[in-house]
Design a protein around this motif. Structure first.
Motif, PDB file in Angstrom:
ATOM      1  N   VAL A 162      -3.573  34.845  29.446  1.00 33.93           N
ATOM      2  CA  VAL A 162      -4.058  34.342  28.272  1.00 33.93           C
ATOM      3  C   VAL A 162      -5.734  34.665  27.773  1.00 33.93           C
ATOM      4  CG1 VAL A 162      -4.486  32.072  26.822  1.00 33.93           C
ATOM      5  CG2 VAL A 162      -2.228  32.301  28.374  1.00 33.93           C
ATOM      6  N   GLU A 163      -6.380  34.314  28.913  1.00 34.78           N
ATOM      7  CA  GLU A 163      -7.781  34.642  28.665  1.00 34.78           C
ATOM      8  C   GLU A 163      -7.841  36.042  28.217  1.00 34.78           C
ATOM      9  OE1 GLU A 163      -7.389  31.372  30.838  1.00 34.78           O
ATOM     10  OE2 GLU A 163      -6.329  33.356  31.336  1.00 34.78           O
ATOM     11  N   GLU A 164      -7.101  37.064  28.505  1.00 36.60           N
ATOM     12  CA  GLU A 164      -7.286  38.649  28.263  1.00 36.60           C
ATOM     13  C   GLU A 164      -6.856  38.817  26.909  1.00 36.60           C
ATOM     14  OE1 GLU A 164      -6.802  41.030  32.592  1.00 36.60           O
ATOM     15  OE2 GLU A 164      -4.929  40.335  31.582  1.00 36.60           O
ATOM     16  N   ALA A 165      -6.002  38.100  26.588  1.00 40.97           N
ATOM     17  CA  ALA A 165      -5.337  38.212  24.972  1.00 40.97           C
ATOM     18  C   ALA A 165      -6.110  37.780  24.114  1.00 40.97           C
ATOM     19  CB  ALA A 165      -4.104  37.497  25.209  1.00 40.97           C
ATOM     20  N   ALA A 166      -6.778  36.664  24.592  1.00 37.72           N
ATOM     21  CA  ALA A 166      -7.778  35.874  23.646  1.00 37.72           C
ATOM     22  C   ALA A 166      -9.135  36.538  23.528  1.00 37.72           C
ATOM     23  CB  ALA A 166      -8.319  34.554  24.202  1.00 37.72           C
ATOM     24  N   THR A 167      -9.539  37.225  24.605  1.00 40.23           N
ATOM     25  CA  THR A 167     -10.717  38.078  24.348  1.00 40.23           C
ATOM     26  C   THR A 167     -10.563  39.336  23.713  1.00 40.23           C
ATOM     27  OG1 THR A 167     -11.243  37.577  26.732  1.00 40.23           O
ATOM     28  CG2 THR A 167     -12.191  39.494  25.740  1.00 40.23           C
ATOM     29  N   VAL A 168      -9.180  39.973  23.859  1.00 47.59           N
ATOM     30  CA  VAL A 168      -8.858  41.162  22.953  1.00 47.59           C
ATOM     31  C   VAL A 168      -8.820  40.989  21.305  1.00 47.59           C
ATOM     32  CG1 VAL A 168      -7.230  42.918  22.596  1.00 47.59           C
ATOM     33  CG2 VAL A 168      -7.681  42.522  24.827  1.00 47.59           C
ATOM     34  N   CYS A 169      -8.216  39.739  21.382  1.00 48.99           N
ATOM     35  CA  CYS A 169      -8.231  39.363  19.811  1.00 48.99           C
ATOM     36  C   CYS A 169      -9.240  38.495  19.142  1.00 48.99           C
ATOM     37  CB  CYS A 169      -6.631  38.592  19.625  1.00 48.99           C
ATOM     38  SG  CYS A 169      -5.267  39.534  20.026  1.00 48.99           S
ATOM     39  N   GLY A 170     -10.207  38.299  20.019  1.00 46.42           N
ATOM     40  CA  GLY A 170     -11.367  37.551  19.344  1.00 46.42           C
ATOM     41  C   GLY A 170     -11.213  36.141  18.992  1.00 46.42           C
ATOM     42  N   THR A 171     -10.194  35.538  19.655  1.00 47.00           N
ATOM     43  CA  THR A 171     -10.114  34.128  19.482  1.00 47.00           C
ATOM     44  C   THR A 171     -10.323  33.120  20.632  1.00 47.00           C
ATOM     45  OG1 THR A 171      -8.378  32.561  18.353  1.00 47.00           O
ATOM     46  CG2 THR A 171      -7.617  34.263  19.974  1.00 47.00           C
ATOM     47  N   SER A 172     -10.026  31.903  20.796  1.00 47.33           N
ATOM     48  CA  SER A 172     -10.263  31.037  21.734  1.00 47.33           C
ATOM     49  C   SER A 172      -8.809  30.872  22.506  1.00 47.33           C
ATOM     50  CB  SER A 172     -10.326  29.834  21.039  1.00 47.33           C
ATOM     51  OG  SER A 172      -9.177  29.144  20.365  1.00 47.33           O
ATOM     52  N   THR A 173      -9.123  30.321  23.688  1.00 48.31           N
ATOM     53  CA  THR A 173      -8.053  30.256  24.708  1.00 48.31           C
ATOM     54  C   THR A 173      -7.235  29.464  24.357  1.00 48.31           C
ATOM     55  OG1 THR A 173      -9.761  30.776  26.466  1.00 48.31           O
ATOM     56  CG2 THR A 173      -7.567  30.028  27.097  1.00 48.31           C
ATOM     57  N   GLY A 174      -7.495  28.290  23.435  1.00 50.29           N
ATOM     58  CA  GLY A 174      -6.667  27.273  22.961  1.00 50.29           C
ATOM     59  C   GLY A 174      -5.503  27.966  22.032  1.00 50.29           C
ATOM     60  N   GLU A 175      -6.139  28.772  21.173  1.00 51.09           N
ATOM     61  CA  GLU A 175      -5.418  29.345  19.960  1.00 51.09           C
ATOM     62  C   GLU A 175      -4.448  30.500  20.811  1.00 51.09           C
ATOM     63  OE1 GLU A 175      -4.828  28.996  16.906  1.00 51.09           O
ATOM     64  OE2 GLU A 175      -6.622  28.028  16.337  1.00 51.09           O
ATOM     65  N   ALA A 176      -4.704  30.943  21.777  1.00 55.70           N
ATOM     66  CA  ALA A 176      -3.952  32.082  22.367  1.00 55.70           C
ATOM     67  C   ALA A 176      -2.942  31.351  23.026  1.00 55.70           C
ATOM     68  CB  ALA A 176      -4.772  33.058  23.248  1.00 55.70           C
ATOM     69  N   GLU A 177      -3.143  30.135  23.922  1.00 50.24           N
ATOM     70  CA  GLU A 177      -2.189  29.347  24.428  1.00 50.24           C
ATOM     71  C   GLU A 177      -1.236  28.972  23.334  1.00 50.24           C
ATOM     72  OE1 GLU A 177      -0.403  28.490  27.991  1.00 50.24           O
ATOM     73  OE2 GLU A 177      -2.639  28.831  28.007  1.00 50.24           O
ATOM     74  N   GLU A 178      -1.408  28.450  22.285  1.00 48.91           N
ATOM     75  CA  GLU A 178      -0.496  28.068  21.288  1.00 48.91           C
ATOM     76  C   GLU A 178       0.695  29.220  20.656  1.00 48.91           C
ATOM     77  OE1 GLU A 178       0.472  25.015  19.906  1.00 48.91           O
ATOM     78  OE2 GLU A 178      -1.057  24.262  21.583  1.00 48.91           O
ATOM     79  N   ILE A 179       0.089  30.534  20.538  1.00 49.49           N
ATOM     80  CA  ILE A 179       0.630  31.643  20.249  1.00 49.49           C
ATOM     81  C   ILE A 179       1.873  31.782  21.491  1.00 49.49           C
ATOM     82  CG2 ILE A 179       0.831  33.835  19.635  1.00 49.49           C
ATOM     83  CD1 ILE A 179       0.062  31.930  17.364  1.00 49.49           C
ATOM     84  N   LEU A 180       1.215  31.698  22.744  1.00 50.30           N
ATOM     85  CA  LEU A 180       2.085  32.224  23.853  1.00 50.30           C
ATOM     86  C   LEU A 180       3.280  31.126  23.933  1.00 50.30           C
ATOM     87  CD1 LEU A 180       2.777  33.596  26.413  1.00 50.30           C
ATOM     88  CD2 LEU A 180       1.322  31.997  27.572  1.00 50.30           C
ATOM     89  N   LYS A 181       3.006  29.782  23.486  1.00 54.61           N
ATOM     90  CA  LYS A 181       4.194  28.918  23.614  1.00 54.61           C
ATOM     91  C   LYS A 181       5.150  29.246  22.614  1.00 54.61           C
ATOM     92  CE  LYS A 181       1.388  24.804  25.230  1.00 54.61           C
ATOM     93  NZ  LYS A 181       1.005  23.697  24.750  1.00 54.61           N
ATOM     94  N   LEU A 182       4.649  29.862  21.189  1.00 52.85           N
ATOM     95  CA  LEU A 182       5.444  30.051  20.316  1.00 52.85           C
ATOM     96  C   LEU A 182       6.405  31.534  20.678  1.00 52.85           C
ATOM     97  CD1 LEU A 182       6.395  30.201  17.414  1.00 52.85           C
ATOM     98  CD2 LEU A 182       4.426  31.809  16.987  1.00 52.85           C
TER      99      LEU A 182
END
Length: 446
Positions: A130-150
């Protein structure tokens, strides 16, 4: 001592491998696909060689243009047309994107979705954090976690999991028939459950071993690789080199050559170009004609060697073909080499990647070579092979009482009673090669 240069004569014996011999050895070890590719390359290099494909039939304009069209059933024509259409199975990524088409996502959310979906392996597991995805997309870990749940809420259940444990949990949470004990085992005691420490779990959870067995049966019904059905990799088909048939109780062997192109000699081209007075042209034609002859001779030698090796295998393994796999005898390359009066390396090259089609299936030729094991049976001096030992071990485990599975030592004792002496460690090695778990992990509590 005075040193001076001098001319000396010395007679020695050297084994020199000619170009023709090298080519014959290379062609012998080619599989059918490799041989076809080699001949196609030679056709491009040598103008005197023309390949006649066994699939493509030449058209004779004197006959084919006036041939009457055969009246066929339209339904059959439509069926044949449909069967020839390319397979367009939907991939996992397309399947997931199609479920998100009606979702209102922002720009960075779409980037996260693409980042996750394009980083799923063939089994459907997520290969980035999740941290790698957030870093690549320039967003927070919390937002990346929500999209992963989706993504994890999509079908198939268990997709985008980061571990086997998470994959199974996602599935049991989606299904309404999951027993509570199964959910708790996966969430809180996954390691102990996987190691089958069931007595410990029974004491910890105050449940019976039978209840744990029922939960385990449910968990084994889940799919540990949810992305596999969407893997569009085409299956690899095996083309046999030899065909074995049983006719009136007798074994008959023949080469399967219909899939190989026929090598034709372009005599018209040679005769036409021979009229040219240029010495270099004549030398070129002679070299290419010699090359053609070598290829034809090497292919013929390949056929003869394959038949000799195949016949030797059939003579030694008659019981396997007539009675079944459990009658596979020990056989070595040296045994066959001595039988057909060839070198072991020649036999090794001949069986490389070659297959034989038999009434009980298609087998690789190297399957019929197995080392002998110590046998205490027999007055007739017969020996057992490693493959035969594995077959016996598999049979014993298939027939065992799963409430009291056989230990490796018990299997060794039973094999000894049947005349085959194996140590416990050898039984364990063969069992692991067969991918059969130990007796403690095969035990069922019912």
């Amino acid at each position: 001592m005075k040193l001076e240069p001098a001319l000396l004569q010395k007679q020695t014996l050297n084994l020199t491998m000619t170009q023709e011999l090298q080519q014959a050895i290379t062609i012998l070890q080619y599989t059918a696909q490799e041989l076809t590719a080699f001949l196609e390359m030679k056709e491009m290099e040598n103008p005197l060689i023309q390949l006649e494909s066994p699939i493509i039939r030449s058209v004779d304009p004197r006959y084919d243009r006036v041939r009457k069209r055969k009246v066929t059933n339209p339904e059959n024509d439509q069926k044949k047309w449909l069967e020839q259409m390319a397979d367009t199975n939907e991939g996992l990524a397309d399947h997931l994107f199609s479920q998100l088409m009606m979702k209102a996502l922002s720009g960075f959310q779409e980037k996260l979705v693409e980042q996750y979906i394009y980083n799923l392996d063939s089994n459907g597991y997520l290969t980035i954090s999740v941290e790698e995805a957030a870093t690549v997309c320039g967003t927070s870990t919390g937002e990346a976690e929500e999209i992963l749940k989706l993504i994890q809420s999509l079908e198939p259940a268990g997709v985008a999991a980061r571990s086997l444990q998470e994959c199974l949990i996602l599935q049991v949470e989606r299904r309404g028939d999951a027993p509570p004990l199964a959910v708790r085992l996966l969430k809180d005691y996954f390691t102990e459950f996987a190691e089958k420490k069931w007595k410990f779990l029974s004491e910890q959870l105050s449940v019976s071993l039978k209840e744990i067995q029922q939960a385990a049966d449910y968990i084994t019904s889940l799919d540990p690789r949810p992305g596999t059905p969407f893997d569009n990799e085409r299956p690899q088909y095996v083309v046999p080199d030899l065909i074995l048939e049983i006719v009136d109780g007798k074994l008959e062997l023949q080469l399967f050559e219909s899939h190989l192109p026929a090598v034709q000699y372009q005599s018209d081209y040679y005769n036409e170009m021979s009229r040219v007075g240029d010495h270099q042209v004549k030398q070129y034609l002679n070299d290419k004609r010699q090359d053609y002859r070598w290829i034809v001779r090497s292919i013929e030698q390949r056929k003869q060697t394959l038949m000799k090796v195949g016949m030797a295998i059939i003579e030694e393994q008659q019981d396997f073909f007539l009675k079944g796999p459990q009658y596979l005898k020990p056989l070595t390359l040296r045994d066959v080499a001595e039988k057909i009066e060839m070198h072991e390396s020649t036999v090794s090259r001949a069986i490389r990647g070659k297959y034989i089609q038999t009434p009980n299936g298609t087998h690789e030729l190297k399957k019929f070579f197995s080392q002998a094991l110590q046998s205490n049976a027999s007055s007739d001096g017969e020996q057992a092979s490693a493959a035969q030992a594995k077959s016996l071990i598999q049979s014993l485990i298939d027939q065992e009482d799963k409430r009291k599975p056989l230990s490796d030592q018990a299997i060794a004792n039973k094999l000894k009673e049947e005349g085959l002496t194996l140590s416990r460690r050898t039984v364990a090695k063969y069992r692991e090669q067969l991918r059969i778990p130990s007796s403690t992990k095969r035990k069922r509590y019912e």
